[in-house]
Design a protein around this motif. Structure first.
Motif, PDB file in Angstrom:
ATOM      1  N   THR A  13       0.831  -1.199   0.000  1.00  0.00           N
ATOM      2  CA  THR A  13       0.000   0.000   0.000  1.00  0.00           C
ATOM      3  C   THR A  13       0.868   1.253   0.000  1.00  0.00           C
ATOM      4  OG1 THR A  13      -1.805  -1.109   1.177  1.00  0.00           O
ATOM      5  CG2 THR A  13      -1.765   1.294   1.254  1.00  0.00           C
ATOM      6  N   GLU A  14       0.547   2.204  -0.891  1.00  0.00           N
ATOM      7  CA  GLU A  14       1.275   3.464  -0.985  1.00  0.00           C
ATOM      8  C   GLU A  14       0.295   4.626  -0.955  1.00  0.00           C
ATOM      9  OE1 GLU A  14       3.561   3.352  -4.541  1.00  0.00           O
ATOM     10  OE2 GLU A  14       5.118   2.045  -3.697  1.00  0.00           O
ATOM     11  N   ASN A  15       0.762   5.762  -0.433  1.00  0.00           N
ATOM     12  CA  ASN A  15      -0.027   6.990  -0.426  1.00  0.00           C
ATOM     13  C   ASN A  15       0.192   7.752  -1.736  1.00  0.00           C
ATOM     14  OD1 ASN A  15      -1.060   6.733   2.271  1.00  0.00           O
ATOM     15  ND2 ASN A  15       0.940   7.353   3.044  1.00  0.00           N
ATOM     16  N   HIS A  16      -0.883   8.337  -2.269  1.00  0.00           N
ATOM     17  CA  HIS A  16      -0.806   9.136  -3.485  1.00  0.00           C
ATOM     18  C   HIS A  16      -1.545  10.453  -3.269  1.00  0.00           C
ATOM     19  CE1 HIS A  16       0.883   6.015  -6.181  1.00  0.00           C
ATOM     20  NE2 HIS A  16       0.238   5.186  -5.380  1.00  0.00           N
ATOM     21  N   HIS A  17      -1.176  11.442  -4.054  1.00  0.00           N
ATOM     22  CA  HIS A  17      -1.872  12.720  -3.953  1.00  0.00           C
ATOM     23  C   HIS A  17      -1.855  13.423  -5.302  1.00  0.00           C
ATOM     24  CE1 HIS A  17       2.315  14.105  -3.430  1.00  0.00           C
ATOM     25  NE2 HIS A  17       1.888  15.255  -3.951  1.00  0.00           N
ATOM     26  N   CYS A  18      -2.809  14.306  -5.472  1.00  0.00           N
ATOM     27  CA  CYS A  18      -2.890  15.147  -6.657  1.00  0.00           C
ATOM     28  C   CYS A  18      -3.068  16.591  -6.188  1.00  0.00           C
ATOM     29  CB  CYS A  18      -4.058  14.723  -7.545  1.00  0.00           C
ATOM     30  SG  CYS A  18      -4.301  15.804  -8.979  1.00  0.00           S
ATOM     31  N   LEU A  19      -2.217  17.484  -6.662  1.00  0.00           N
ATOM     32  CA  LEU A  19      -2.252  18.889  -6.286  1.00  0.00           C
ATOM     33  C   LEU A  19      -2.550  19.734  -7.507  1.00  0.00           C
ATOM     34  CD1 LEU A  19      -1.704  21.284  -4.334  1.00  0.00           C
ATOM     35  CD2 LEU A  19       0.723  21.076  -4.959  1.00  0.00           C
ATOM     36  N   GLY A  20      -3.572  20.579  -7.415  1.00  0.00           N
ATOM     37  CA  GLY A  20      -3.897  21.503  -8.485  1.00  0.00           C
ATOM     38  C   GLY A  20      -3.596  22.931  -8.057  1.00  0.00           C
ATOM     39  N   LEU A  21      -2.891  23.677  -8.893  1.00  0.00           N
ATOM     40  CA  LEU A  21      -2.555  25.068  -8.624  1.00  0.00           C
ATOM     41  C   LEU A  21      -3.007  25.911  -9.806  1.00  0.00           C
ATOM     42  CD1 LEU A  21       1.123  24.594  -7.356  1.00  0.00           C
ATOM     43  CD2 LEU A  21      -0.913  24.874  -5.947  1.00  0.00           C
ATOM     44  N   ALA A  22      -3.678  27.019  -9.538  1.00  0.00           N
ATOM     45  CA  ALA A  22      -4.168  27.874 -10.615  1.00  0.00           C
ATOM     46  C   ALA A  22      -3.940  29.337 -10.264  1.00  0.00           C
ATOM     47  CB  ALA A  22      -5.652  27.629 -10.870  1.00  0.00           C
ATOM     48  N   LEU A  23      -3.525  30.112 -11.258  1.00  0.00           N
ATOM     49  CA  LEU A  23      -3.397  31.559 -11.133  1.00  0.00           C
ATOM     50  C   LEU A  23      -4.291  32.186 -12.192  1.00  0.00           C
ATOM     51  CD1 LEU A  23      -2.052  33.957  -9.733  1.00  0.00           C
ATOM     52  CD2 LEU A  23      -0.240  33.845 -11.462  1.00  0.00           C
ATOM     53  N   ILE A  24      -5.258  33.003 -11.744  1.00  0.00           N
ATOM     54  CA  ILE A  24      -6.300  33.494 -12.638  1.00  0.00           C
ATOM     55  C   ILE A  24      -6.415  35.013 -12.536  1.00  0.00           C
ATOM     56  CG2 ILE A  24      -8.680  33.096 -13.403  1.00  0.00           C
ATOM     57  CD1 ILE A  24      -8.714  30.783 -11.276  1.00  0.00           C
ATOM     58  N   PRO A  25      -5.874  35.783 -13.467  1.00  0.00           N
ATOM     59  CA  PRO A  25      -6.159  37.212 -13.520  1.00  0.00           C
ATOM     60  C   PRO A  25      -7.661  37.422 -13.733  1.00  0.00           C
ATOM     61  CG  PRO A  25      -4.236  36.693 -14.844  1.00  0.00           C
ATOM     62  CD  PRO A  25      -4.857  35.380 -14.459  1.00  0.00           C
ATOM     63  N   THR A  26      -8.239  38.370 -12.991  1.00  0.00           N
ATOM     64  CA  THR A  26      -9.695  38.512 -12.932  1.00  0.00           C
ATOM     65  C   THR A  26     -10.117  39.962 -13.093  1.00  0.00           C
ATOM     66  OG1 THR A  26      -9.792  36.618 -11.420  1.00  0.00           O
ATOM     67  CG2 THR A  26     -11.732  38.021 -11.521  1.00  0.00           C
ATOM     68  N   VAL A  27     -11.241  40.147 -13.793  1.00  0.00           N
ATOM     69  CA  VAL A  27     -11.886  41.455 -13.908  1.00  0.00           C
ATOM     70  C   VAL A  27     -13.265  41.343 -13.284  1.00  0.00           C
ATOM     71  CG1 VAL A  27     -12.695  43.274 -15.448  1.00  0.00           C
ATOM     72  CG2 VAL A  27     -10.627  41.986 -16.018  1.00  0.00           C
ATOM     73  N   ARG A  28     -13.587  42.281 -12.387  1.00  0.00           N
ATOM     74  CA  ARG A  28     -14.881  42.273 -11.697  1.00  0.00           C
ATOM     75  C   ARG A  28     -15.686  43.513 -12.067  1.00  0.00           C
ATOM     76  NH1 ARG A  28     -15.340  41.603  -5.215  1.00  0.00           N
ATOM     77  NH2 ARG A  28     -14.619  39.522  -5.813  1.00  0.00           N
ATOM     78  N   PHE A  29     -16.986  43.300 -12.318  1.00  0.00           N
ATOM     79  CA  PHE A  29     -17.901  44.387 -12.653  1.00  0.00           C
ATOM     80  C   PHE A  29     -19.007  44.447 -11.589  1.00  0.00           C
ATOM     81  CE2 PHE A  29     -16.169  42.544 -16.526  1.00  0.00           C
ATOM     82  CZ  PHE A  29     -15.622  43.658 -17.148  1.00  0.00           C
ATOM     83  N   THR A  30     -19.069  45.558 -10.872  1.00  0.00           N
ATOM     84  CA  THR A  30     -20.107  45.756  -9.861  1.00  0.00           C
ATOM     85  C   THR A  30     -21.253  46.535 -10.492  1.00  0.00           C
ATOM     86  OG1 THR A  30     -18.472  45.783  -8.084  1.00  0.00           O
ATOM     87  CG2 THR A  30     -20.638  46.722  -7.589  1.00  0.00           C
ATOM     88  N   TYR A  31     -22.444  45.932 -10.553  1.00  0.00           N
ATOM     89  CA  TYR A  31     -23.562  46.552 -11.256  1.00  0.00           C
ATOM     90  C   TYR A  31     -24.643  47.101 -10.329  1.00  0.00           C
ATOM     91  CZ  TYR A  31     -25.290  41.750 -10.627  1.00  0.00           C
ATOM     92  OH  TYR A  31     -25.641  40.536 -10.094  1.00  0.00           O
ATOM     93  N   PHE A  32     -24.459  46.907  -9.006  1.00  0.00           N
ATOM     94  CA  PHE A  32     -25.436  47.463  -8.074  1.00  0.00           C
ATOM     95  C   PHE A  32     -24.742  47.757  -6.749  1.00  0.00           C
ATOM     96  CE2 PHE A  32     -28.425  46.886  -4.539  1.00  0.00           C
ATOM     97  CZ  PHE A  32     -29.402  47.823  -4.884  1.00  0.00           C
ATOM     98  N   ASN A  33     -24.940  48.980  -6.253  1.00  0.00           N
ATOM     99  CA  ASN A  33     -24.398  49.379  -4.961  1.00  0.00           C
ATOM    100  C   ASN A  33     -25.512  49.983  -4.112  1.00  0.00           C
ATOM    101  OD1 ASN A  33     -21.408  48.964  -4.925  1.00  0.00           O
ATOM    102  ND2 ASN A  33     -21.515  50.235  -6.754  1.00  0.00           N
TER     103      ASN A  33
END
Length: 210
Positions: free
Chosen positions: A119-139
């Motif tokens: 028996t062996e241990n395994h792992h999966c690692l996901g890394l993401a870098l996401i430039p983002t634009v946000r639009f606020t339509y109600f304040n």
């Protein structure tokens, strides 16, 4: 899950009593978010790794070999995000997302006279870098409503080996932000259609403005 939903509801209600004003937005253009998002779809695809180990019984005169994945668990999507607010409706920033799944794999060779099990241990690692634009339509004095879109890159690492680097696309089609001056919280509904198909449907974060 019910306790988590109740806790989030209490936090949202408490922040609603202290919503942000236009003056606050001008004084504090920077935002730092720390949050969590679901990984229901990926967990569904990886469900074969769930449960406990169940090895076959030895059959007289025959040898059975194979492997079984078991004891699966995952962290969900954990993320940190920065946003710079240019004005009351537009902000830009970047989201750093990480997700880890872990499981055990047992290789076996079983016959009537001998059993070899490893028996062996395994792992999966996901890394993401996401430039983002946000639009606020109600304040309002109680809440801000917004949407966002992000395009970045996702790296998939299996057992410390980079297996793939893929483009990543992320959308928040409805977000609500509650909080005045420095502390706030966000509740978002969205999806990451590539490469996660429908992951990151629900997101919750707590942030600080400065």
């Amino acid at each position: 899950m019910k306790k988590l939903i109740a806790l989030i509801s209490i936090i949202l209600c408490s922040f609603a009593l202290h919503a942000e004003t236009k003056e606050n937005r001008k004084e504090n253009p920077h935002e730092i978010h720390i949050g969590i998002a679901d990984d229901l779809i990926q967990r569904g695809f990886e469900s074969r790794k769930s449960g406990n180990l169940s090895l076959p019984n030895a059959i007289e005169g025959y040898r059975q070999t194979g492997f079984e994945d078991h004891n699966y668990r995952s962290t969900g999507h954990l993320y940190v995000e920065y946003q710079y607010r240019f004005n009351h409706w537009l902000s830009v920033g970047a989201n750093f997302d990480t997700r880890t799944s872990l499981w055990k794999r047992t290789d076996y060779s079983i016959c009537e006279f001998e059993s070899v099990v490893n028996t062996e241990n395994h792992h999966c690692l996901g890394l993401a870098l996401i430039p983002t634009v946000r639009f606020t339509y109600f304040n309002s004095q109680y809440a801000s409503l917004y949407g966002s879109v992000g395009i970045g890159a996702h790296m998939q690492i299996y057992d410390n080996t980079i297996e793939a680097i893929l483009p990543m696309f992320d959308v928040c089609y409805f977000g609500v932000s509650l909080g005045k001056k420095h502390w706030f919280c966000d509740l978002e509904f969205g999806l990451a259609p590539f490469p996660f198909l429908l992951d990151r449907l629900y997101r919750f974060n707590i942030g600080y403005r400065f």
